[in-house]
Design a protein around this motif. Structure first.
Motif, mmCIF file in Angstrom:
data_model
loop_
_atom_site.group_PDB
_atom_site.id
_atom_site.type_symbol
_atom_site.label_atom_id
_atom_site.label_comp_id
_atom_site.label_asym_id
_atom_site.label_seq_id
_atom_site.Cartn_x
_atom_site.Cartn_y
_atom_site.Cartn_z
ATOM 1 N N SER A 187 0.731 -1.354 -0.037
ATOM 2 C CA SER A 187 0.055 0.004 0.076
ATOM 3 C C SER A 187 0.936 1.165 0.000
ATOM 4 C CB SER A 187 -0.909 0.151 0.998
ATOM 5 O OG SER A 187 -1.722 -1.192 1.233
ATOM 6 N N MET A 188 2.013 1.146 0.564
ATOM 7 C CA MET A 188 2.675 2.273 0.383
ATOM 8 C C MET A 188 3.856 2.460 -0.690
ATOM 9 S SD MET A 188 3.668 2.300 4.675
ATOM 10 C CE MET A 188 4.362 3.956 4.985
ATOM 11 N N GLY A 189 3.711 1.744 -1.687
ATOM 12 C CA GLY A 189 4.439 1.759 -2.957
ATOM 13 C C GLY A 189 5.422 0.811 -3.041
ATOM 14 N N PHE A 190 5.683 -0.142 -2.385
ATOM 15 C CA PHE A 190 6.943 -0.960 -2.237
ATOM 16 C C PHE A 190 6.798 -2.302 -2.737
ATOM 17 C CE2 PHE A 190 7.497 2.530 0.716
ATOM 18 C CZ PHE A 190 8.448 3.296 0.150
ATOM 19 N N GLN A 191 7.643 -3.049 -3.257
ATOM 20 C CA GLN A 191 7.569 -4.470 -3.614
ATOM 21 C C GLN A 191 8.166 -5.235 -2.642
ATOM 22 O OE1 GLN A 191 9.582 -5.654 -7.322
ATOM 23 N NE2 GLN A 191 8.945 -7.864 -7.115
ATOM 24 N N GLU B 153 25.297 -0.095 -1.043
ATOM 25 C CA GLU B 153 25.391 1.006 -0.200
ATOM 26 C C GLU B 153 24.097 1.765 -0.229
ATOM 27 O OE1 GLU B 153 28.653 4.602 -0.227
ATOM 28 O OE2 GLU B 153 28.402 3.640 -1.872
ATOM 29 N N ASN B 154 23.771 2.307 0.849
ATOM 30 C CA ASN B 154 22.543 3.035 1.171
ATOM 31 C C ASN B 154 21.320 2.312 1.186
ATOM 32 O OD1 ASN B 154 23.939 5.431 1.203
ATOM 33 N ND2 ASN B 154 23.774 5.758 -0.975
ATOM 34 N N ASN B 155 21.397 0.864 1.322
ATOM 35 C CA ASN B 155 20.422 0.173 1.408
ATOM 36 C C ASN B 155 19.814 0.392 2.884
ATOM 37 O OD1 ASN B 155 21.086 -2.700 -0.513
ATOM 38 N ND2 ASN B 155 20.247 -0.597 -1.240
ATOM 39 N N LEU B 156 18.746 -0.045 3.398
ATOM 40 C CA LEU B 156 18.019 0.093 4.537
ATOM 41 C C LEU B 156 18.086 -1.326 5.067
ATOM 42 C CD1 LEU B 156 16.908 2.236 6.749
ATOM 43 C CD2 LEU B 156 14.675 1.362 5.589
ATOM 44 N N ILE C 45 7.064 1.949 9.755
ATOM 45 C CA ILE C 45 8.099 2.653 9.984
ATOM 46 C C ILE C 45 9.238 2.365 8.800
ATOM 47 C CG2 ILE C 45 10.603 2.670 11.307
ATOM 48 C CD1 ILE C 45 8.467 3.765 12.925
ATOM 49 N N THR C 46 9.316 1.217 8.299
ATOM 50 C CA THR C 46 10.207 0.690 7.154
ATOM 51 C C THR C 46 9.692 1.584 5.920
ATOM 52 O OG1 THR C 46 10.461 -1.482 8.036
ATOM 53 C CG2 THR C 46 11.147 -1.261 5.599
ATOM 54 N N GLY C 47 8.469 1.445 5.763
ATOM 55 C CA GLY C 47 7.730 2.291 4.447
ATOM 56 C C GLY C 47 8.077 3.663 4.358
ATOM 57 N N SER C 48 7.943 4.346 5.594
ATOM 58 C CA SER C 48 7.991 5.779 5.810
ATOM 59 C C SER C 48 9.583 6.139 5.613
ATOM 60 C CB SER C 48 7.477 5.833 7.080
ATOM 61 O OG SER C 48 7.385 7.391 7.531
ATOM 62 N N LEU C 49 10.404 5.419 6.317
ATOM 63 C CA LEU C 49 11.934 5.644 5.983
ATOM 64 C C LEU C 49 12.213 5.640 4.627
ATOM 65 C CD1 LEU C 49 13.484 4.093 9.359
ATOM 66 C CD2 LEU C 49 13.043 6.485 8.896
ATOM 67 N N LEU C 50 11.776 4.482 3.856
ATOM 68 C CA LEU C 50 12.022 4.480 2.421
ATOM 69 C C LEU C 50 11.618 5.534 1.642
ATOM 70 C CD1 LEU C 50 11.635 0.467 1.980
ATOM 71 C CD2 LEU C 50 13.692 1.725 1.768
ATOM 72 N N GLN C 51 10.433 5.965 2.301
ATOM 73 C CA GLN C 51 10.007 7.209 1.503
ATOM 74 C C GLN C 51 10.726 8.378 1.905
ATOM 75 O OE1 GLN C 51 5.780 7.788 2.818
ATOM 76 N NE2 GLN C 51 5.027 5.897 1.688
ATOM 77 N N ALA D 299 8.198 9.243 10.875
ATOM 78 C CA ALA D 299 8.006 7.912 10.587
ATOM 79 C C ALA D 299 7.278 7.167 12.022
ATOM 80 C CB ALA D 299 9.212 7.096 10.273
ATOM 81 N N LEU D 300 7.764 7.772 13.141
ATOM 82 C CA LEU D 300 7.327 7.326 14.256
ATOM 83 C C LEU D 300 5.660 7.832 14.359
ATOM 84 C CD1 LEU D 300 10.114 8.331 16.806
ATOM 85 C CD2 LEU D 300 9.236 5.866 16.344
ATOM 86 N N ASP D 301 5.622 9.206 14.140
ATOM 87 C CA ASP D 301 4.122 9.615 14.074
ATOM 88 C C ASP D 301 3.324 8.791 12.953
ATOM 89 O OD1 ASP D 301 4.012 11.600 15.950
ATOM 90 O OD2 ASP D 301 4.179 13.226 14.478
#
Ligand code: PXL
Length: 291
Positions: free
Chosen positions: A32-36, A104-107, A230-236, A243-245
């Motif tokens: 739903s947040m746009g990630f595969q 590099e830069n992967n979460l 949290i994961t989706g929000s940080l990736l955005q 992200a916490l909010d």
């Protein structure tokens, strides 16, 4: 060589048929947040382990085969998100998988699923705790609940803590590797109707707290929903407090959508009724900076 047109998240969690936990939560939230979401399943269960009985198929050997196939396919991931592991041996496999595929830069998000309310979950033993203590060193972000935070620090669980004690716990966990540490399900002293999330961002050297109403019902899988948001929000590209909010607000919406019904709490929150809210901007901001 193709590039990812939407970000790919390798999701290392179990698949539980009944009760909304793990992949049955991670996939809808992140989609739903746009990630595969690319699942690397750790086990298949009839239901989560908070039901009195369940079937359990350990997929440790299959995980190695899946990872080998992904290597041959040259799959490129943008993020790695691990949760419930089916055996302590899986930590080694997941560790190698992340090392082999991480760019590099992967979460790297590790939700150290071990227990809740001062106890380890059925099927989780001390060996898993020791292995999980190693896996969190690889992570950028970890999201233990209060019980899991104490297990990761080898300390006795307690429920009455000052802000300074929580800051110290966050700091000690960040010293093991992760640049962001989030501790969930922290009771608010003297107010049984509220619960807090505490967080530390090592790069900014800032501590955050978000407090929200606590509705007295225990729904399994809310930790998985929280960390998925949290994961989706940080990736955005959101900051940690935003992200916490987002995550706290979404959980609260889910609990409110469920609490008014006579409904078996073991099934988790009625995620399907609130999933569309993930598209909306955050309504209110409630994070605080801790001095
Ligand atoms: O939500 C954590 C979780 C994940 N997976 C399984 C579980 C639980 C919590 O009980 O049993 C199988």
């Amino acid at each position: 060589m193709y590039t990812n047109k939407v970000k790919k998240v390798a999701a290392v969690h179990d698949l539980s048929g009944v009760g909304r936990v793990s992949l049955t939560v991670v996939i809808p939230v992140l989609s739903s947040m746009g990630f595969q979401v690319c699942p690397l399943p750790t086990a298949i269960l009839s239901s989560h382990t908070q039901y009195p009985h369940f079937s359990f198929l350990d997929l440790t050997d299959e995980m190695e085969r899946i990872v080998e196939e992904w290597k041959l396919l040259d799959v490129v991931f943008d993020a790695f998100y691990t949760g419930y592991l089916g055996s302590s041996r899986q930590v080694q496999i997941v560790d190698c998988f992340i090392q082999d595929f991480k760019k590099e830069n992967n979460l790297v998000v590790v939700d150290p699923v071990l227990g809740d309310n001062g106890k380890l979950y059925t099927n989780i033993d001390e060996k898993m705790v020791v292995e999980m203590q190693k896996l969190i060193c690889r992570a950028d972000v970890i999201t233990p609940n209060l019980t899991e935070a104490f297990y990761l620090l080898n300390e006795d669980c307690k429920t009455v803590l000052t802000d300074d004690e929580l800051k110290s716990n966050l700091f000690q966990l960040s010293e093991k590797g992760p640049s962001m540490v989030i501790i969930t399900s922290v009771p608010v002293i003297g107010n049984p109707h509220m619960t807090s999330v505490y967080a530390y961002d090592k790069i900014c050297d800032r501590y955050w707290k978000v407090t929200c109403p606590y509705l007295p019902a225990h729904y399994p899988g809310t930790g998985d929903t929280f960390t998925s948001v949290i994961t989706g929000s940080l990736l955005q590209g959101d900051s940690l407090p935003i992200a916490l909010d987002r995550a706290v607000q979404f959980i609260l919406q889910g609990i409110r959508a469920t609490f008014g019904y006579k409904y078996d709490p073991r099934e988790g929150i009625l995620l399907e009724k609130v999933l569309h809210n993930l598209d909306m901007p955050i309504q209110t901001s409630s994070y605080e900076l801790l001095a």
